[in-house]
Design an enzyme around this catalytic site. Structure first.
Site, PDB file in Angstrom:
ATOM      1  CG  ASP A 150       2.524 -17.367  18.421  1.00 37.18           C
ATOM      2  OD1 ASP A 150       2.348 -16.860  17.296  1.00 37.18           O
ATOM      3  OD2 ASP A 150       3.590 -17.268  19.056  1.00 37.18           O
ATOM      4  CE  LYS A 206       2.105 -18.900  13.730  1.00 35.89           C
ATOM      5  NZ  LYS A 206       2.984 -18.135  14.627  1.00 35.89           N
ATOM      6  CE  LYS A 213      12.890 -22.793  13.813  1.00 32.97           C
ATOM      7  NZ  LYS A 213      13.698 -21.603  14.022  1.00 32.97           N
ATOM      8  NE  ARG A 273      -2.099  -0.727   3.514  1.00 31.73           N
ATOM      9  CZ  ARG A 273      -2.519  -0.919   4.757  1.00 31.73           C
ATOM     10  NH1 ARG A 273      -3.777  -0.751   5.051  1.00 31.73           N
ATOM     11  NH2 ARG A 273      -1.683  -1.275   5.719  1.00 31.73           N
ATOM     12  CE  LYS A 313       5.834 -15.229  22.175  1.00 35.60           C
ATOM     13  NZ  LYS A 313       6.855 -15.492  21.155  1.00 35.60           N
ATOM     14  CD  GLU A 363       9.581 -17.706  21.273  1.00 37.70           C
ATOM     15  OE1 GLU A 363      10.003 -16.821  20.520  1.00 37.70           O
ATOM     16  OE2 GLU A 363       8.385 -17.969  21.389  1.00 37.70           O
ATOM     17  CG  HIS A 387       9.459 -20.141  10.936  1.00 35.52           C
ATOM     18  ND1 HIS A 387       8.405 -19.819  11.745  1.00 35.52           N
ATOM     19  CD2 HIS A 387      10.551 -20.096  11.729  1.00 35.52           C
ATOM     20  CE1 HIS A 387       8.844 -19.593  12.968  1.00 35.52           C
ATOM     21  NE2 HIS A 387      10.146 -19.749  12.987  1.00 35.52           N
ATOM     22  CG  HIS A 426       5.991 -23.164  15.027  1.00 34.07           C
ATOM     23  ND1 HIS A 426       5.801 -23.025  13.672  1.00 34.07           N
ATOM     24  CD2 HIS A 426       6.025 -21.906  15.521  1.00 34.07           C
ATOM     25  CE1 HIS A 426       5.730 -21.744  13.373  1.00 34.07           C
ATOM     26  NE2 HIS A 426       5.857 -21.053  14.473  1.00 34.07           N
TER      27      HIS A 426
END
Ligand code: BG6
Length: 485
Positions: A235, A148, A182, A51, A332, A216, A178, A240
């Site tokens: 998520d 995703k 890996k 855009r 996380k 993480e 993704h 994953h």
């Protein structure tokens, strides 16, 4: 014999959302690196559509900046960057309106691969697919790449699959996860199916349990608005972690082609017992760290009940796995960033050694990050005289050590997957029925949480996750591996 890299045909790759964060961090730097690795044919062109009111120069400045920030300095070369920039062009495009579509149609060449990367929010996936078809920009050989999240539950994923199917065949739709790109994830398949050593042991008779961890250290950072509506289950787990579970648990596919591999993965999801929501599932939310940032503050939702951590026990009910649980956890703000699959073998059945020294089962660890590699814990004799003292040592194959320089040139997950799109190889992409099956399995847990009033349990930022997660293992007389890099 070392197999040759499969060549790539000439292509026009259109990145819709080409000025966004993913394009800047991953897609454009990744394409540059593939060009430097000699994998981009002379006839490869990249068209960014977005855009933003960019001139061609503005866009090239944007790309140059992206390369400076996200490509290592020793890989940046003025001549190559110039070559890369010459392949790029920019079109201002309104995904929901009319602007730019004719220009896009006119800018594409005949007789080259046409691929369209939807690097935009999920609400635009269906309208984009429809417009591409409407403006006759695509034909049966064109491909679309979809990021995703692919839906937020079974119903929305089904609706999206149906909408995409109005304009594209399944073999044209590349749903990215993704994690499948890996290096170590693919190495899991090489390890299992390229060696005769492990497969005979790869079952409930020899394996006590499997632990899959994606920890993480960062929190939700600037993504609170998205994350708070999603949570760790949507998520990370639905995509994953379930992909890692499938690749670990699946039967050997007949060949390494898309249909065989995806059929086997789907069978695993279909063999999963329903999640034990009361006894086999833990959800957590992080408390404040030393900077005072708790999940609720960071996500911008003071009353949030969204989980930033999930741990679960999963049973795969089939001949190979019944009796061997898979434990999954992701979160996380944990101690460190580490993703791994640990295959914990059964203890030796009998000890011949004195003093009833504990004989521990071997653990095969497939490390996705950091320090990608494979490690097998072995029991050996402590060197020296003085009796038969045993100790565990790692048989370690860190790829960087074993492969030396080559590891530096390894494509990252995104660049590998993009090149697979151009090659027309869907093996490392999720098929529509696979995504739906994963949602169908996850949905009851999310629905139960959303319908209830209970909050996630809290855990300390920088730790190992909630105590309840330790208890999940404890009650089965097992323990999680340390979250350490
Ligand atoms: C993404 C999630 O898909 O994967 C993020 O949306 C998460 O929340 C990321 O941080 C983890 O990926 P990686 O490759 O860093 O393990």
């Amino acid at each position: 014999m070392v197999a040759q890299t499969i060549p790539v045909d000439d292509f026009d790759l259109v990145i819709i959302g080409g000025t966004g964060d993913l394009a800047k961090r991953k897609i454009l730097p990744g394409l540059y690196r593939r060009m430097c690795a000699g994998q981009m044919p002379e006839g490869a062109r990249i068209i960014a559509a977005a855009r933003s009111d960019y001139s061609q120069k503005d866009f090239k400045d944007f790309v140059q900046e992206a390369l400076e920030s996200f490509v290592k300095s020793k890989k940046r070369n003025a001549e190559k960057i110039q070559n890369f920039l010459e392949r790029l062009s920019y079109i201002k495009l309104d995904a929901m309106g009319e602007e730019g579509w004719k220009e896009l149609a006119g800018s594409l060449r005949k007789d080259v691969v046409r691929a369209f990367y939807f690097s935009v929010g999920p609400s635009l996936f269906a309208p984009l697919a429809e417009r591409l078809k409407l403006h006759k920009i695509t034909d049966d050989a064109s491909r679309i790449v979809v990021e995703k999240p692919f839906g937020r539950d079974l119903a929305t994923a089904q609706a999206l699959n149906d909408e995409l199917a109005n304009s594209f065949n399944e073999n044209q739709i590349y749903r990215i996860d993704h994690y499948l790109g890996k290096e170590t994830v693919q190495n899991l398949m090489a390890l299992r199916f390229g060696n005769a050593l492990f497969e005979p042991l790869w079952n409930a008779q020899h394996i006590d349990h499997v632990q899959i961890t994606a920890a993480e250290s960062l929190g939700v950072e600037g993504r609170g608005a998205y994350y708070d509506k999603s949570g760790a289950m949507r998520d990370m787990v639905q995509n994953h972690l379930m992909q890692l579970l499938c690749l670990t648990a699946m039967e050997p596919p007949t060949t390494f082609d898309a249909e065989s591999v995806r059929n086997e993965k789907l069978k695993v999801i279909k063999a999963l017992d329903p999640l034990d929501i009361e006894g086999g599932l833990v959800r957590g939310q992080y408390r404040a760290d030393d900077k005072g940032q708790d999940y609720r503050t960071e996500s911008g939702n003071p009353n949030s009940r969204t989980e930033s951590f999930v741990a679960m026990k999963v049973e795969v009910s089939n001949w190979r796995w019944t009796g061997t649980p898979f434990y999954l956890r992701t979160g996380k703000k944990l101690r460190t960033r580490v993703s791994e699959i640990a295959i914990v073998f059964k203890d030796p059945p009998h000890s011949i050694f004195a003093d009833s020294q504990d004989l521990k089962g071997n653990i095969l660890t497939i490390r996705l990050q950091p320090d990608e590699g494979i490690n097998l814990s072995m029991t050996i004799k402590e060197p020296g005289p003085g009796g038969m003292r045993l100790r565990e040592v790692p048989l370690d194959m860190t790829f960087a050590d074993a492969l030396g320089e080559d590891i530096e040139d390894m494509p990252d997950a995104y660049e590998r997957l993009i090149m697979d799109v151009i090659r027309g190889n869907q093996t490392l992409f999720m098929r529509g029925d696979e995504v739906e099956a994963a949602w169908a399995w996850i949905d009851p847990a999310i629905k139960a949480w959303e319908a209830g009033t209970a909050k996630p349990v809290e855990y300390d930022a920088g730790g190992n996750g909630p105590d309840d997660s330790l208890m999940l293992m404890h009650k089965d007389h097992r323990r999680w591996r340390e979250i350490s890099s």
